[in-house]
Design an enzyme around this catalytic site. Structure first.
Site, PDB file in Angstrom:
ATOM      1  N   ASP A  11     -16.333  -2.317  -4.045  1.00 40.13           N
ATOM      2  CA  ASP A  11     -16.385  -3.247  -3.843  1.00 40.13           C
ATOM      3  C   ASP A  11     -18.042  -4.172  -3.535  1.00 40.13           C
ATOM      4  OD1 ASP A  11     -13.983  -5.088  -1.224  1.00 40.13           O
ATOM      5  OD2 ASP A  11     -16.866  -5.268  -1.418  1.00 40.13           O
TER       6      ASP A  11
ATOM      7  N   ARG B  45       0.654  -1.377   0.054  1.00 35.79           N
ATOM      8  CA  ARG B  45       0.136  -0.563   0.080  1.00 35.79           C
ATOM      9  C   ARG B  45       1.201   0.947   0.008  1.00 35.79           C
ATOM     10  NH1 ARG B  45      -4.200  -3.503   3.198  1.00 35.79           N
ATOM     11  NH2 ARG B  45      -2.417  -2.835   5.715  1.00 35.79           N
TER      12      ARG B  45
ATOM     13  N   CYS C 273      -3.695 -13.003  -3.542  1.00 37.64           N
ATOM     14  CA  CYS C 273      -3.379 -13.677  -2.633  1.00 37.64           C
ATOM     15  C   CYS C 273      -3.234 -14.921  -1.972  1.00 37.64           C
ATOM     16  CB  CYS C 273      -4.692 -13.359  -1.329  1.00 37.64           C
ATOM     17  SG  CYS C 273      -6.231 -13.113  -1.894  1.00 37.64           S
TER      18      CYS C 273
ATOM     19  N   ASP D 149      -6.654  -6.056  -6.375  1.00 37.09           N
ATOM     20  CA  ASP D 149      -6.230  -6.738  -5.440  1.00 37.09           C
ATOM     21  C   ASP D 149      -7.743  -7.560  -4.777  1.00 37.09           C
ATOM     22  OD1 ASP D 149      -5.547  -7.483  -2.587  1.00 37.09           O
ATOM     23  OD2 ASP D 149      -5.650  -5.759  -1.424  1.00 37.09           O
TER      24      ASP D 149
ATOM     25  N   PHE E 249     -11.803  -3.800  -5.808  1.00 37.47           N
ATOM     26  CA  PHE E 249     -11.802  -4.687  -4.969  1.00 37.47           C
ATOM     27  C   PHE E 249     -11.391  -3.911  -3.100  1.00 37.47           C
ATOM     28  CE2 PHE E 249     -11.184  -7.249  -8.233  1.00 37.47           C
ATOM     29  CZ  PHE E 249     -11.908  -8.447  -8.197  1.00 37.47           C
TER      30      PHE E 249
END
Length: 400
Positions: A252, A214, A341, A301, A230
């Site tokens: 989101d 970030r 991730c 993300d 996201f």
């Protein structure tokens, strides 16, 4: 202390011999004594060579999680004190400890246990039956270690509510460990303020693993028009604003996440430059393309599109789709920050997927940098599962 003795089959134990900490159910040949799930056992190779001491659990395919490779180790309070203090000393040397992950399971040689620190609150996630027995002791040791550095923990909350506990034959639980406290905790990371909901936020309440990723996008966002996909509770969007972005849109699919993101924007005084939209990113990006929108910086993300090898193929389609759409929306010379991730989306596969997306839309990617998770989520080279976050920053250029 004498523990039940587990002997592996001939030819098995390759992962452990390579430095790993897991022994699977199909690797075991015999156990010389009766036992209860969760107890400590000594592990030996087929020829009697000692491999270490670990927790056994018949409910899990990961039948044994090694706690130490020293078969003569004494597993007592001093043992856990050394492990916990080593983990804390490592964090003090490698990360901003105002909020950080202090215990990261196998990577800190405490298999199945995660402990995050948010300001003066600890959040505990226990995912293995064996470590659960020692959980109260480990928490007390950690609080004492922090107190030595004048950090007084005012509360501990347990978030052992992940589905994977069911694989261990354990119930999913959450709640206070000790006295109750306000579970909305204010933290500061990279100069940005957040309210972390440790009770009902995702996982332990906040994704600390992206801390320095970030921060890395801040320098790209001065005077930029930014899209954060996201966005969850707005962390990348707020870092973009902190970096001087002239406008930021966060997207989101969760109404709850958007509401929290808006509160975080207000907390930082960014509400005039940052707005949030509740929408499905896969549907939203094509609409932006049709409307002719262009951005200086786009951040992707997403949540893990795959949590098993069986669904990797569909995950690849998802990652390719969002990266392809994002590249179309970026101005010539703008920047794309994109990540995965999922442990099962390997570095090689993720890289190949992005490359194919770029070729399909006739874009050239200039790699600014490649990053992984923050150092408080250390990657233990012998434990592949500890390496999961892949994070690229690219400059996106038109074909020349």
């Amino acid at each position: 202390m004498i523990y039940p003795e587990v002997t592996l089959k001939k030819g098995e134990g390759r992962t452990v011999n390579a430095g790993g900490m897991w022994i699977f159910d199909n690797e075991i040949d015999s156990i010389n004594d009766s036992y209860e799930n969760g107890v400590l056992v000594t592990v030996k190779a087929f020829n009697g060579y000692p491999l270490g001491i670990g927790f056994i659990n018949d409910n899990s395919k990961i039948r044994i999680r090694l706690l130490t490779r020293n078969a003569d180790a004494v597993i007592d309070e001093d043992f856990f004190q050394r492990r916990v203090e080593n983990a804390w000393e490592y964090r003090k040397k490698t990360v901003d400890t105002e909020s950080c992950r202090i215990i990261f399971g196998e990577a800190d040689f405490l298999p199945g246990l995660v402990i995050d620190k948010f300001s003066d609150v600890l959040v505990v996630e226990s995912l293995a039956l064996g470590i659960d027995v020692f959980k109260p002791l480990i928490i007390d040791i950690l609080k004492a270690a922090l107190k030595k550095d004048n950090i007084i923990i005012r509360g501990v909350y347990e978030r052992s509510d992940a589905k994977v506990r069911l694989n261990e034959g354990m119930e999913r639980i959450k709640g206070f460990i000790g006295d109750e406290f306000d579970t909305n905790v204010e933290i500061i990371e990279n100069g940005v303020k957040y309210i972390v909901d440790v009770k009902d936020g995702q996982k332990t309440g906040f994704f600390l693993d992206q801390k320095y990723n970030r921060l890395a996008i801040q320098r790209l966002c001065d005077s930029a028009k930014v899209l954060d996909c996201f966005t969850h509770t707005g962390s990348f969007a707020l870092n973009a604003a902190a970096g001087g972005a002239k406008s930021v849109t966060g997207v989101d699919a969760s109404d709850l996440a958007v509401a929290r993101a808006e509160k975080n924007a207000a907390l930082n005084g960014f509400s005039d430059r940052v707005k949030f939209i509740c929408a499905d990113v896969f549907e939203f990006l094509p609409r932006l393309e049709q409307s002719g929108e262009k951005y200086d910086v786009i951040i992707l993300d997403p949540p893990a599109f795959t949590k098993s090898r069986n669904s990797v193929k569909n995950a690849v389609k998802g990652y390719k789709e969002i990266n392809l759409r994002a590249m179309k929306l970026i101005k010539n010379g703008g920047f794309l920050a994109t990540c995965s991730c999922s442990h099962f989306m390997s570095y090689e596969l993720f890289t190949e997927t992005i490359n194919k997306a770029a070729r399909d839309v006739h874009k050239h990617l200039r790699q600014v940098e490649y990053r992984t998770q923050a150092p408080d989520h250390p990657i233990l080279w012998a434990a592949n599962e500890s390496y999961y976050l892949k994070f690229y920053i690219f400059q996106v250029c038109e074909e020349f």
